[in-house]
Write a protein that holds these residues in place. Structure first.
Motif, short mmCIF file in Angstrom:
data_model
loop_
_atom_site.label_atom_id
_atom_site.label_comp_id
_atom_site.label_asym_id
_atom_site.label_seq_id
_atom_site.Cartn_x
_atom_site.Cartn_y
_atom_site.Cartn_z
N MET A 1 -75.30 -33.67 65.47
CA MET A 1 -76.60 -33.94 64.89
C MET A 1 -77.66 -33.44 65.87
N CYS A 2 -78.68 -32.77 65.35
CA CYS A 2 -79.75 -32.30 66.22
C CYS A 2 -80.71 -33.47 66.46
N LEU A 3 -81.10 -33.65 67.72
CA LEU A 3 -81.96 -34.78 68.08
C LEU A 3 -83.40 -34.35 68.31
N ASP A 4 -83.66 -33.08 68.25
CA ASP A 4 -84.99 -32.54 68.49
C ASP A 4 -85.83 -32.64 67.21
N GLN A 5 -86.96 -33.33 67.29
CA GLN A 5 -87.84 -33.51 66.11
C GLN A 5 -88.30 -32.17 65.55
N ALA B 1 -86.90 -29.15 65.84
CA ALA B 1 -85.79 -28.42 65.21
C ALA B 1 -85.42 -29.07 63.88
N ALA B 2 -85.42 -30.40 63.84
CA ALA B 2 -85.09 -31.11 62.61
C ALA B 2 -86.14 -30.80 61.53
N GLY B 3 -87.40 -30.78 61.93
CA GLY B 3 -88.47 -30.47 60.97
C GLY B 3 -88.35 -29.06 60.43
N GLN B 4 -88.02 -28.11 61.30
CA GLN B 4 -87.86 -26.72 60.87
C GLN B 4 -86.66 -26.57 59.95
N SER B 5 -85.57 -27.23 60.29
CA SER B 5 -84.36 -27.17 59.47
C SER B 5 -84.64 -27.75 58.07
N LYS B 6 -85.30 -28.88 58.02
CA LYS B 6 -85.64 -29.51 56.74
C LYS B 6 -86.58 -28.63 55.94
N ALA B 7 -87.56 -28.04 56.60
CA ALA B 7 -88.52 -27.16 55.92
C ALA B 7 -87.82 -25.93 55.34
N ASP B 8 -86.86 -25.38 56.08
CA ASP B 8 -86.12 -24.22 55.60
C ASP B 8 -85.34 -24.56 54.33
N ILE C 1 -79.13 -29.74 49.66
CA ILE C 1 -79.74 -31.05 49.90
C ILE C 1 -78.70 -32.06 50.39
N LEU C 2 -77.48 -31.94 49.91
CA LEU C 2 -76.43 -32.88 50.30
C LEU C 2 -75.69 -32.45 51.57
N GLY C 3 -76.06 -31.29 52.10
CA GLY C 3 -75.39 -30.77 53.29
C GLY C 3 -75.66 -31.60 54.54
N LYS C 4 -74.74 -31.52 55.47
CA LYS C 4 -74.83 -32.31 56.70
C LYS C 4 -76.07 -31.95 57.52
N GLN C 5 -76.40 -30.67 57.60
CA GLN C 5 -77.56 -30.25 58.39
C GLN C 5 -78.85 -30.87 57.85
N TYR C 6 -79.00 -30.87 56.52
CA TYR C 6 -80.21 -31.42 55.91
C TYR C 6 -80.27 -32.94 56.07
N ALA D 1 -81.09 -33.81 59.63
CA ALA D 1 -82.50 -33.56 59.92
C ALA D 1 -83.37 -34.67 59.35
N CYS D 2 -83.07 -35.12 58.15
CA CYS D 2 -83.84 -36.20 57.53
C CYS D 2 -83.66 -37.50 58.31
N THR D 3 -82.46 -37.75 58.80
CA THR D 3 -82.21 -38.95 59.60
C THR D 3 -83.02 -38.91 60.89
N VAL D 4 -83.07 -37.74 61.53
CA VAL D 4 -83.85 -37.60 62.76
C VAL D 4 -85.33 -37.82 62.48
#
Length: 72
Positions: free
Chosen positions: A1-5, A7-14, A49-54, A57-60
């Motif tokens: 899991m990425c812990l960087d806010q 990076a998480a924001g960019q991943s979610k935005a993508d 949307i159901l993917g682990k990366q997304y 990122a939402c959890t972070v």
């Protein structure tokens, strides 16, 4: 899991941008002859949307206790 806010924001935005693009494509595919393609694109959007990366990122971004994955 990425812990960087950031990076998480960019991943979610993508992923959000890709799902919006898919929704636009789905809306343009009208008629019975495009039903299979609509279903395939809808499944692709759902998988994103159901993917682990997304979800990670939402959890972070929302915090683990929020229980919220996506804000519409």
């Amino acid at each position: 899991m990425c812990l960087d806010q950031a990076a998480a924001g960019q991943s979610k935005a993508d992923v959000d941008a890709r799902t919006v693009a898919l929704d636009i494509e789905i809306a343009a595919l009208t008629g019975k002859e495009n039903k299979g393609e609509r279903i395939a694109k809808s499944k692709e959007a759902s998988d994103l949307i159901l993917g682990k990366q997304y979800t990670d990122a939402c959890t972070v971004l929302n915090g683990p206790e929020s229980g919220l994955v996506r804000h519409l």
